[in-house]
Design an enzyme around this catalytic site. Structure first.
Site, PDB file in Angstrom:
ATOM      1  N   GLN A  61       3.139   9.925   1.984  1.00  0.00           N
ATOM      2  CA  GLN A  61       4.225   9.476   1.869  1.00  0.00           C
ATOM      3  C   GLN A  61       5.097   9.817   0.968  1.00  0.00           C
ATOM      4  O   GLN A  61       6.299   9.989   0.976  1.00  0.00           O
ATOM      5  CB  GLN A  61       4.302   7.800   1.811  1.00  0.00           C
ATOM      6  CG  GLN A  61       3.507   7.262   3.195  1.00  0.00           C
ATOM      7  CD  GLN A  61       3.535   5.785   3.026  1.00  0.00           C
ATOM      8  OE1 GLN A  61       2.510   5.249   2.543  1.00  0.00           O
ATOM      9  NE2 GLN A  61       4.292   4.894   3.685  1.00  0.00           N
ATOM     10  N   CYS A  88       6.104  -0.316   7.515  1.00  0.00           N
ATOM     11  CA  CYS A  88       5.740   1.039   6.504  1.00  0.00           C
ATOM     12  C   CYS A  88       7.045   1.375   6.123  1.00  0.00           C
ATOM     13  O   CYS A  88       8.086   1.394   6.353  1.00  0.00           O
ATOM     14  CB  CYS A  88       5.370   2.127   7.692  1.00  0.00           C
ATOM     15  SG  CYS A  88       4.850   3.685   6.804  1.00  0.00           S
ATOM     16  N   LEU A  89       6.567   1.656   4.725  1.00  0.00           N
ATOM     17  CA  LEU A  89       7.697   1.960   3.682  1.00  0.00           C
ATOM     18  C   LEU A  89       8.274   3.335   4.240  1.00  0.00           C
ATOM     19  O   LEU A  89       9.626   3.576   3.862  1.00  0.00           O
ATOM     20  CB  LEU A  89       7.194   2.528   2.319  1.00  0.00           C
ATOM     21  CG  LEU A  89       6.676   1.026   1.573  1.00  0.00           C
ATOM     22  CD1 LEU A  89       5.980   1.195   0.417  1.00  0.00           C
ATOM     23  CD2 LEU A  89       7.948  -0.069   1.640  1.00  0.00           C
ATOM     24  N   HIS A 117      -2.266   7.303   7.455  1.00  0.00           N
ATOM     25  CA  HIS A 117      -1.362   8.277   6.603  1.00  0.00           C
ATOM     26  C   HIS A 117      -1.826   9.512   6.426  1.00  0.00           C
ATOM     27  O   HIS A 117      -1.454  10.555   6.603  1.00  0.00           O
ATOM     28  CB  HIS A 117      -0.538   7.753   5.723  1.00  0.00           C
ATOM     29  CG  HIS A 117       0.497   6.813   5.980  1.00  0.00           C
ATOM     30  ND1 HIS A 117       1.723   7.195   6.554  1.00  0.00           N
ATOM     31  CD2 HIS A 117       0.912   5.405   5.483  1.00  0.00           C
ATOM     32  CE1 HIS A 117       2.501   5.975   6.674  1.00  0.00           C
ATOM     33  NE2 HIS A 117       1.995   5.056   6.014  1.00  0.00           N
ATOM     34  N   HIS A 176      -4.342   1.620   7.967  1.00  0.00           N
ATOM     35  CA  HIS A 176      -2.774   1.979   8.039  1.00  0.00           C
ATOM     36  C   HIS A 176      -2.709   3.258   6.768  1.00  0.00           C
ATOM     37  O   HIS A 176      -2.203   4.325   7.519  1.00  0.00           O
ATOM     38  CB  HIS A 176      -1.995   0.812   7.554  1.00  0.00           C
ATOM     39  CG  HIS A 176      -0.706   1.179   7.299  1.00  0.00           C
ATOM     40  ND1 HIS A 176       0.590   0.736   8.194  1.00  0.00           N
ATOM     41  CD2 HIS A 176       0.138   1.829   6.486  1.00  0.00           C
ATOM     42  CE1 HIS A 176       1.743   1.197   7.906  1.00  0.00           C
ATOM     43  NE2 HIS A 176       1.316   1.936   6.724  1.00  0.00           N
ATOM     44  N   GLU A 177      -3.305   2.940   5.740  1.00  0.00           N
ATOM     45  CA  GLU A 177      -3.108   4.077   4.787  1.00  0.00           C
ATOM     46  C   GLU A 177      -3.969   5.263   5.093  1.00  0.00           C
ATOM     47  O   GLU A 177      -3.572   6.296   4.740  1.00  0.00           O
ATOM     48  CB  GLU A 177      -3.543   3.555   3.131  1.00  0.00           C
ATOM     49  CG  GLU A 177      -2.716   2.472   2.927  1.00  0.00           C
ATOM     50  CD  GLU A 177      -1.453   2.521   3.000  1.00  0.00           C
ATOM     51  OE1 GLU A 177      -0.703   3.513   3.219  1.00  0.00           O
ATOM     52  OE2 GLU A 177      -0.598   1.263   2.708  1.00  0.00           O
ATOM     53  N   GLY A 206       0.749  -1.072  -0.007  1.00  0.00           N
ATOM     54  CA  GLY A 206       0.055   0.020   0.069  1.00  0.00           C
ATOM     55  C   GLY A 206       0.880   1.295   0.039  1.00  0.00           C
ATOM     56  O   GLY A 206       2.009   1.022   0.300  1.00  0.00           O
TER      57      GLY A 206
HETATM   58  O1  GNR Z   1       4.064  -2.440   2.617  1.00  0.00           O
HETATM   59  C1  GNR Z   1       3.506  -2.447   3.694  1.00  0.00           C
HETATM   60  N1  GNR Z   1       3.106  -3.545   4.492  1.00  0.00           N
HETATM   61  C2  GNR Z   1       2.326  -3.474   5.467  1.00  0.00           C
HETATM   62  C3  GNR Z   1       2.285  -4.571   6.254  1.00  0.00           C
HETATM   63  C4  GNR Z   1       1.265  -4.671   7.242  1.00  0.00           C
HETATM   64  C5  GNR Z   1       0.581  -3.703   7.490  1.00  0.00           C
HETATM   65  C6  GNR Z   1       0.588  -2.618   6.747  1.00  0.00           C
HETATM   66  C7  GNR Z   1       1.566  -2.362   5.552  1.00  0.00           C
HETATM   67  S1  GNR Z   1       1.393  -1.029   4.670  1.00  0.00           S
HETATM   68  C8  GNR Z   1       3.008  -1.157   4.134  1.00  0.00           C
HETATM   69  C9  GNR Z   1       3.342  -0.114   3.154  1.00  0.00           C
HETATM   70  C10 GNR Z   1       3.126   1.376   3.494  1.00  0.00           C
HETATM   71  O2  GNR Z   1       4.062   1.819   4.380  1.00  0.00           O
HETATM   72  N2  GNR Z   1       1.987   1.870   3.298  1.00  0.00           N
HETATM   73  O3  GNR Z   1       1.608   3.069   3.985  1.00  0.00           O
HETATM   74 NI    NI Z   2       3.022   3.262   5.918  1.00  0.00          NI
END
Ligand code: GNR
Ligand code: NI
Length: 169
Positions: free
Chosen positions: A51, A91-92, A137, A133-134, A46
């Site tokens: 980001q 998270c990236l 952000h 999660h997104e 995601g």
């Molecule tokens: O790549 C991602 N893996 C992930 C694994 C578990 C819960 C959420 C994520 S999102 C993350 C990519 C990211 O940072 N999205 O904002």
């Molecule tokens: Ni993230």
């Protein structure tokens, strides 16, 4: 298409609150395509516009094993959320940090696609976790904000060290 640079925690720009998309222009479609390319290249499941330092309510997600199911959420709203699920998140924007976060187990989201067409989607498991999660952000929240103060301090220290070392390299 282009791979966009990803902001890293604790960059203060990750705390900005995204505003809604009001016009579904070719520029929005290009941004969605570039975000998808950036997510696949990372690789991640995601990516939120926040980001890549774009503070509009745009998310791309693909939780399929073969990366064949791109989902685009513009102006997403949670219209239902129930139950509890605890999953290991990463998270990236916080590379190499993984920890457990509590989320709603079952959600219903209303959003628009890249052309502005509204849709609704029900999600559970990894997709539900990823959407939440997104959406965090877009509100300026990173998953580490859900951890204890002690863990947040450790993550900040680790990231600051990483950035100092990258500076010297
Ligand atoms: O790549 C991602 N893996 C992930 C694994 C578990 C819960 C959420 C994520 S999102 C993350 C990519 C990211 O940072 N999205 O904002
Ligand atoms: Ni993230």
């Amino acid at each position: 298409m282009a791979i966009l640079p990803i902001l890293e925690y604790p960059d203060p720009r990750l705390k900005r609150i995204a505003r809604p998309v009001t016009e579904f222009t070719p520029e929005i479609q290009r941004r969605v395509a570039d975000m998808a390319e950036t997510m696949y290249a990372a690789p991640g499941i995601g990516l939120a516009a926040t980001q890549v330092d774009d503070h509009r309510r745009i998310i791309v997600i693909d939780v399929s094993p073969d990366k064949s199911d791109l989902k685009v959420f513009i102006n997403p709203e949670l219209i239902e959320a129930d139950g509890e699920i605890v999953g290991e998140e990463g998270c990236l924007s916080v590379p190499q940090v993984f920890d457990r976060v509590r989320r709603a187990a079952h959600i219903r989201v209303r959003a628009q696609d890249a052309t502005g067409k509204p849709f609704e989607l029900e999600a559970t498991e990894l997709l539900a976790v990823c959407i939440q999660h997104e959406m965090d952000h877009l509100m300026g929240i990173v998953f580490v904000d859900h951890l204890s103060q002690l863990k947040q301090m450790r993550v900040r220290n680790r990231m600051n060290k990483r950035h100092r070392e990258a500076q010297r390299a």
